[in-house]
Design a protein around this motif. Structure first.
Motif, short mmCIF file in Angstrom:
data_model
loop_
_atom_site.label_atom_id
_atom_site.label_comp_id
_atom_site.label_asym_id
_atom_site.label_seq_id
_atom_site.Cartn_x
_atom_site.Cartn_y
_atom_site.Cartn_z
N ALA A 1 0.84 -1.20 0.00
CA ALA A 1 0.00 0.00 0.00
C ALA A 1 0.87 1.25 0.00
N LEU A 2 1.97 1.22 0.72
CA LEU A 2 2.88 2.37 0.75
C LEU A 2 3.46 2.66 -0.62
N GLU A 3 3.75 1.61 -1.38
CA GLU A 3 4.25 1.79 -2.74
C GLU A 3 3.22 2.54 -3.58
N GLY A 4 1.97 2.14 -3.48
CA GLY A 4 0.90 2.81 -4.20
C GLY A 4 0.71 4.24 -3.74
N TYR A 5 0.84 4.45 -2.43
CA TYR A 5 0.71 5.80 -1.89
C TYR A 5 1.81 6.72 -2.43
N LEU A 6 3.03 6.21 -2.50
CA LEU A 6 4.13 7.03 -3.02
C LEU A 6 3.92 7.38 -4.49
N GLU A 7 3.34 6.47 -5.24
CA GLU A 7 3.00 6.78 -6.64
C GLU A 7 1.94 7.87 -6.69
N LEU A 8 0.93 7.76 -5.84
CA LEU A 8 -0.11 8.78 -5.77
C LEU A 8 0.49 10.13 -5.40
N ARG A 9 1.39 10.13 -4.44
CA ARG A 9 2.02 11.38 -3.99
C ARG A 9 2.78 12.05 -5.13
N PHE B 1 -5.70 4.93 -4.71
CA PHE B 1 -4.38 4.34 -4.95
C PHE B 1 -4.42 2.86 -4.59
N ALA B 2 -3.39 2.14 -4.97
CA ALA B 2 -3.25 0.70 -4.68
C ALA B 2 -4.48 -0.07 -5.15
N ASP B 3 -4.78 0.06 -6.44
CA ASP B 3 -5.89 -0.67 -7.06
C ASP B 3 -7.23 -0.40 -6.39
N GLY B 4 -7.42 0.83 -5.94
CA GLY B 4 -8.70 1.22 -5.35
C GLY B 4 -8.88 0.84 -3.89
N LYS B 5 -7.87 0.24 -3.28
CA LYS B 5 -7.98 -0.12 -1.86
C LYS B 5 -7.71 1.07 -0.95
N GLY B 6 -7.00 2.07 -1.49
CA GLY B 6 -6.70 3.27 -0.73
C GLY B 6 -7.38 4.49 -1.34
#
Length: 89
Positions: A22-30, A58-63
């Motif tokens: 999830a953190l990986e996805g968050y960093l992409e979003l950021r 983010f993270a395939d809609g989970k975040g």
């Protein structure tokens, strides 16, 4: 021109409990928010006066984050403040 991205204390606390993926996805979003924050969906479509209040997944809609875009033409300040983060596990 890029935007400075900031998190509230509540968001920082939520980040501390996210799984690594999830953190990986968050960093992409950021990174997206640094470059193109207006690409998110309006938080309240019926309130045009609050167009700077946006959401993005983010993270395939989970975040999901809610953020506010702040721009000041007189000093060229451009900021994004991430106000809330939700994670569906």
């Amino acid at each position: 021109m890029t935007y400075t991205v900031e998190e509230t204390d509540a968001v920082l606390e939520a980040l501390a409990h996210l799984p690594i993926k999830a953190l990986e996805g968050y960093l992409e979003l950021r990174t997206t928010l640094e470059l193109a924050p207006w690409g998110g969906s309006p938080y309240n479509r019926s309130n045009a006066a609050a167009a700077n209040s946006r959401t993005m997944e983010f993270a395939d809609g989970k975040g999901f984050v809610w953020y506010i875009i702040l721009e000041h033409a007189e000093d060229a300040q451009r900021r994004v403040v991430i106000v809330d983060l939700n994670w569906l596990d």
